[in-house]
Design a protein around this motif. Structure first.
Motif, PDB file in Angstrom:
ATOM      1  N   PRO A 137      10.651   2.419   1.670  1.00 32.59           N
ATOM      2  CA  PRO A 137       9.451   1.949   0.966  1.00 32.59           C
ATOM      3  C   PRO A 137       8.705   0.838   1.703  1.00 32.59           C
ATOM      4  CG  PRO A 137      11.374   1.970  -0.508  1.00 32.59           C
ATOM      5  CD  PRO A 137      11.877   2.257   0.857  1.00 32.59           C
ATOM      6  N   SER A 138       9.413   0.040   2.512  1.00 35.04           N
ATOM      7  CA  SER A 138       8.762  -1.076   3.200  1.00 35.04           C
ATOM      8  C   SER A 138       7.858  -0.620   4.350  1.00 35.04           C
ATOM      9  CB  SER A 138       9.817  -2.040   3.737  1.00 35.04           C
ATOM     10  OG  SER A 138      10.608  -1.384   4.711  1.00 35.04           O
ATOM     11  N   ALA A 139       7.893   0.664   4.693  1.00 35.08           N
ATOM     12  CA  ALA A 139       7.145   1.151   5.862  1.00 35.08           C
ATOM     13  C   ALA A 139       5.645   0.867   5.727  1.00 35.08           C
ATOM     14  CB  ALA A 139       7.383   2.654   6.043  1.00 35.08           C
ATOM     15  N   GLU A 140       5.119   1.138   4.558  1.00 38.46           N
ATOM     16  CA  GLU A 140       3.687   0.959   4.306  1.00 38.46           C
ATOM     17  C   GLU A 140       3.270  -0.502   4.570  1.00 38.46           C
ATOM     18  OE1 GLU A 140       1.956   3.720   2.357  1.00 38.46           O
ATOM     19  OE2 GLU A 140       0.227   2.679   3.201  1.00 38.46           O
ATOM     20  N   GLU A 141       4.062  -1.401   4.011  1.00 36.03           N
ATOM     21  CA  GLU A 141       3.769  -2.835   4.150  1.00 36.03           C
ATOM     22  C   GLU A 141       3.877  -3.287   5.612  1.00 36.03           C
ATOM     23  OE1 GLU A 141       6.050  -6.387   2.224  1.00 36.03           O
ATOM     24  OE2 GLU A 141       5.581  -4.861   0.719  1.00 36.03           O
ATOM     25  N   ARG A 142       4.878  -2.765   6.318  1.00 40.96           N
ATOM     26  CA  ARG A 142       5.056  -3.162   7.719  1.00 40.96           C
ATOM     27  C   ARG A 142       3.926  -2.632   8.595  1.00 40.96           C
ATOM     28  NH1 ARG A 142       9.204  -0.876   9.543  1.00 40.96           N
ATOM     29  NH2 ARG A 142      10.023   0.127   7.671  1.00 40.96           N
ATOM     30  N   ALA A 143       3.431  -1.440   8.253  1.00 41.92           N
ATOM     31  CA  ALA A 143       2.289  -0.891   9.011  1.00 41.92           C
ATOM     32  C   ALA A 143       1.050  -1.760   8.769  1.00 41.92           C
ATOM     33  CB  ALA A 143       2.041   0.552   8.594  1.00 41.92           C
ATOM     34  N   SER A 144       0.837  -2.167   7.521  1.00 45.76           N
ATOM     35  CA  SER A 144      -0.319  -3.032   7.217  1.00 45.76           C
ATOM     36  C   SER A 144      -0.186  -4.373   7.927  1.00 45.76           C
ATOM     37  CB  SER A 144      -0.429  -3.296   5.712  1.00 45.76           C
ATOM     38  OG  SER A 144      -0.555  -2.092   5.041  1.00 45.76           O
ATOM     39  N   ALA A 145       1.033  -4.906   7.942  1.00 44.71           N
ATOM     40  CA  ALA A 145       1.260  -6.200   8.599  1.00 44.71           C
ATOM     41  C   ALA A 145       0.991  -6.085  10.105  1.00 44.71           C
ATOM     42  CB  ALA A 145       2.693  -6.671   8.344  1.00 44.71           C
ATOM     43  N   TYR A 146       1.344  -4.944  10.672  1.00 40.01           N
ATOM     44  CA  TYR A 146       1.109  -4.722  12.103  1.00 40.01           C
ATOM     45  C   TYR A 146      -0.392  -4.768  12.390  1.00 40.01           C
ATOM     46  CZ  TYR A 146       1.642  -2.708  16.791  1.00 40.01           C
ATOM     47  OH  TYR A 146       1.628  -2.506  18.152  1.00 40.01           O
ATOM     48  N   ILE A 147      -1.155  -4.085  11.546  1.00 40.93           N
ATOM     49  CA  ILE A 147      -2.616  -4.055  11.734  1.00 40.93           C
ATOM     50  C   ILE A 147      -3.174  -5.478  11.618  1.00 40.93           C
ATOM     51  CG2 ILE A 147      -4.798  -3.244  10.724  1.00 40.93           C
ATOM     52  CD1 ILE A 147      -3.219  -0.680   9.858  1.00 40.93           C
ATOM     53  N   GLU A 148      -2.734  -6.169  10.600  1.00 39.07           N
ATOM     54  CA  GLU A 148      -3.184  -7.541  10.349  1.00 39.07           C
ATOM     55  C   GLU A 148      -2.891  -8.433  11.551  1.00 39.07           C
ATOM     56  OE1 GLU A 148      -4.693 -10.776   8.295  1.00 39.07           O
ATOM     57  OE2 GLU A 148      -4.915  -8.638   7.879  1.00 39.07           O
ATOM     58  N   LYS A 149      -1.674  -8.281  12.085  1.00 37.68           N
ATOM     59  CA  LYS A 149      -1.230  -9.155  13.168  1.00 37.68           C
ATOM     60  C   LYS A 149      -1.971  -8.899  14.478  1.00 37.68           C
ATOM     61  CE  LYS A 149       2.991 -10.641  15.513  1.00 37.68           C
ATOM     62  NZ  LYS A 149       4.450 -10.440  15.624  1.00 37.68           N
ATOM     63  N   TYR A 150      -2.203  -7.631  14.787  1.00 32.03           N
ATOM     64  CA  TYR A 150      -2.670  -7.314  16.139  1.00 32.03           C
ATOM     65  C   TYR A 150      -4.123  -6.854  16.265  1.00 32.03           C
ATOM     66  CZ  TYR A 150       2.240  -7.593  17.591  1.00 32.03           C
ATOM     67  OH  TYR A 150       3.514  -8.018  17.866  1.00 32.03           O
TER      68      TYR A 150
END
Ligand code: CMP
Length: 215
Positions: A137-150
């Motif tokens: 379930p955390s995959a969605e959040e980690r993908a969003s965080a990746y976009i935010e970060k980079y």
């Protein structure tokens, strides 16, 4: 199954922009992981191309530096992702597609995406059993965080890298200077990726230039 290949992942901002463009289409991310692809996994992933002359190069390229492996779900996701990416060969991809905008050259094309439901099923099976990719379930959040970060900033070395590759192929220039330029360019926006890995990616792209120069 979507894999942002080493030429995408080593350019952090570009990989974030590619990811954002895909997710803007409204897909769900059920797995998302950055990983180095072990050669045996690369060989199995590309097993259908085993007899092709470019197979050894393809394995070298995809296992050179980390990739972003992910599973996306949604209505017509396979066709949608393929439309967004554009033609496999960068020179043939339209200029408003992701490969047309950010691809480097030929098969150095930023991303792989399953081409049919049967291949998606096979690839997901392979990557979740032999690649350690986890559906969570955390995959969605980690993908969003990746976009935010980079995705911030302006870093985009696509044109510079393309120019180096194109010129080297045209002029059959396989000097160390070309490899040096590629190493430098691939290291510029590669936060968290080791120099060893970006050098290996540069070397894989350089191997492609060497093969083209021999033609
Ligand atoms: P992908 O969608 O990952 O599926 C197979 C890959 O092979 C393709 O993207 C390209 O990266 C690569 N490829 C296809 N044709 C060639 C070629 N003629 N030379 C080098 N690489 C190729």
């Amino acid at each position: 199954m979507v894999i942002i290949k080493p030429d995408g992942t080593a350019r952090r901002r570009i990989s974030a922009l590619v990811l954002r463009a895909l997710l803007d289409r409204g897909y769900t991310v059920s797995a998302f992981q950055e990983m180095k692809v072990p050669e045996p996994l690369a060989e199995l992933h590309y097993a259908v191309h085993k007899e092709k002359p470019f197979f050894p190069w393809l394995v070298e390229f995809i296992s050179s530096a980390p990739v972003l492996a992910m599973i996306l779900e949604g209505q017509d996701v396979i066709q949608g992702v393929r439309d967004e990416l554009g033609a496999t060969f960068v020179q043939k991809a339209s200029s408003d597609s992701l490969r047309g905008r950010y691809g480097i050259w030929a098969g150095v094309n930023i991303a792989h995406a399953s081409d049919a439901p049967e291949t998606a099923e096979k690839e997901i099976q392979l990557w979740t059993t032999k690649g350690g990719l986890k559906i969570e379930p955390s995959a969605e959040e980690r993908a969003s965080a990746y976009i935010e970060k980079y995705s911030k900033g302006t870093a985009d070395y696509t044109m510079q890298i393309r120019d180096v590759v194109k010129r080297a192929i045209e002029e059959k220039d396989t000097s160390n200077a070309v490899l040096g330029l590629l190493k430098d360019l691939f290291s510029r926006d590669s936060q968290g990726i080791s120099a060893l890995d970006t050098d290996a990616l540069a070397k894989a792209v350089f191997s492609f230039i060497e093969e083209e120069a021999e033609k």
